[in-house]
Design a protein around this motif. Structure first.
Motif, PDB file in Angstrom:
ATOM      1  N   UNK A 235       2.083  -3.137   3.013  1.00 28.48           N
ATOM      2  CA  UNK A 235       0.685  -3.417   2.762  1.00 28.48           C
ATOM      3  C   UNK A 235       0.025  -3.267   4.056  1.00 28.48           C
ATOM      4  N   UNK A 236      -0.159  -1.837   4.599  1.00 28.58           N
ATOM      5  CA  UNK A 236      -0.890  -1.785   5.986  1.00 28.58           C
ATOM      6  C   UNK A 236      -2.170  -2.399   5.828  1.00 28.58           C
ATOM      7  N   UNK A 237      -2.629  -2.848   7.143  1.00 28.39           N
ATOM      8  CA  UNK A 237      -3.775  -3.140   7.577  1.00 28.39           C
ATOM      9  C   UNK A 237      -4.942  -2.435   6.892  1.00 28.39           C
ATOM     10  N   UNK A 238      -4.949  -1.003   7.099  1.00 29.16           N
ATOM     11  CA  UNK A 238      -5.976  -0.012   6.650  1.00 29.16           C
ATOM     12  C   UNK A 238      -6.211  -0.359   5.109  1.00 29.16           C
ATOM     13  N   UNK A 239      -4.968  -0.373   4.453  1.00 26.69           N
ATOM     14  CA  UNK A 239      -5.295  -0.519   2.871  1.00 26.69           C
ATOM     15  C   UNK A 239      -5.609  -1.927   2.756  1.00 26.69           C
ATOM     16  N   UNK A 240      -5.288  -3.005   3.483  1.00 23.55           N
ATOM     17  CA  UNK A 240      -5.816  -4.245   3.034  1.00 23.55           C
ATOM     18  C   UNK A 240      -7.512  -4.353   3.449  1.00 23.55           C
ATOM     19  N   UNK A 241      -7.748  -3.762   4.326  1.00 24.72           N
ATOM     20  CA  UNK A 241      -9.210  -3.592   4.624  1.00 24.72           C
ATOM     21  C   UNK A 241      -9.961  -3.035   3.467  1.00 24.72           C
ATOM     22  N   UNK A 242      -9.224  -1.816   3.037  1.00 22.69           N
ATOM     23  CA  UNK A 242     -10.026  -1.419   1.650  1.00 22.69           C
ATOM     24  C   UNK A 242      -9.744  -2.305   0.413  1.00 22.69           C
ATOM     25  N   UNK A 243      -8.755  -3.021   0.410  1.00 25.02           N
ATOM     26  CA  UNK A 243      -8.694  -4.183  -0.452  1.00 25.02           C
ATOM     27  C   UNK A 243      -9.797  -5.133  -0.649  1.00 25.02           C
TER      28      UNK A 243
END
Length: 279
Positions: A235-243
């Motif tokens: 769950x990389x931070x970039x994907x978590x920001x999108x979430x």
């Protein structure tokens, strides 16, 4: 251990610890005994932790219908737990694959969610892509680790679709901020805690409708915290920001150096961030 009836009468179990307002905790895996969450890095002094054993795992009974393991059908079990606890709203914490269930619950019962905390969440329910290149880039943050070479080579095989039974074990160090004895023991316990039949059914066809879920979450009024691990390749931070951007009232907290189980890597940092959000 507390037992109650699921939506179809299946006997389900949850485990309560601590005092104060309940915080219902949904495990990942998928379909892993909630025991691996333990005390979540010492959260129980702040809240009463209620860990749910999903049907067919831990102390919960195996259902008569294996299709009821599907994630969208488990939403009714979470609602049954809320009713059993006598709560108007639930504060929910969900880890990894459990976040798919939490997202579906919030989409179906938005008025029943008080606060929503997603810890290194899976993204299947909301359809956010995480590319192989992104996982490899995140993994390279650990290049100084003594185990990096073989683990990275195994990850490259996994990303390329050439995984074997040994590959998943070889990449295990990447799941933890520190690959020490505690992490090895945590990893070794996983095989005996997971219901493989249930895991195979969890994301079966029809379980997820990302477009509908994203649309529903866009109207969720509850405060949301996404807690990411700075070096978590799942769950990389970039994907978590999108979430986080899917919600109208969400914040993203990235725990530096943490992997997929941030409460193990730095319990004080994890419990501090969660306690501040829940205060």
């Amino acid at each position: 251990m507390i037992t109650f009836a699921g939506h179809d009468g299946t006997r389900l179990a949850c485990h309560a610890r601590g005092e104060g307002t309940p915080l219902v905790c949904l495990p990942g895996g998928p379909m892993q005994d909630s025991a691996y969450l333990a005390g979540l890095g010492g959260l129980f002094p702040h809240r009463r932790l209620v860990r749910l054993d999903l049907r067919g795992t831990g102390g919960s009974a195996v259902p008569g219908d294996p299709a009821s393991y599907r994630c969208d059908r488990l939403v009714d079990d979470v609602e049954a737990l809320r009713e059993h606890l006598g709560l108007e709203t639930l504060d929910l914490l969900a880890h990894s694959a459990g976040a798919n269930l939490a997202a579906l619950y919030a989409a179906r019962h938005p008025g029943r969610v008080g606060r929503l905390l997603l810890v290194t969440p899976s993204v299947f329910a909301v359809g956010i892509p995480v590319t192989g290149d992104e996982r490899l880039e995140t993994a390279r943050l650990r290049a100084a680790e003594p185990w990096f070479g073989p683990a990275y080579a195994a990850l490259e095989e996994l990303v390329a679709g050439r995984a074997t039974a040994d590959t998943f074990g070889a990449v295990a160090p990447f799941w933890y901020g520190r690959w020490d004895d505690a992490a090895r023991a945590h990893r070794a316990a996983e095989a005996g805690q997971k219901n493989q039949e249930a895991a195979a059914a969890y994301g079966a066809e029809g379980a997820f409708d990302p477009d509908a879920t994203r649309a529903a979450l866009a109207g969720l009024a509850a405060p949301v915290l996404l807690l990411a691990g700075g070096s978590d390749l799942a769950a990389p931070p970039r994907a978590m920001a999108a979430y986080a951007a899917l919600f109208p009232n969400a914040e993203l907290s990235v725990q530096p150096g943490a992997g997929h189980f941030p409460w193990l890597d730095d319990p004080a940092a994890f419990s501090g961030a969660v306690a501040a959000f829940l205060a």
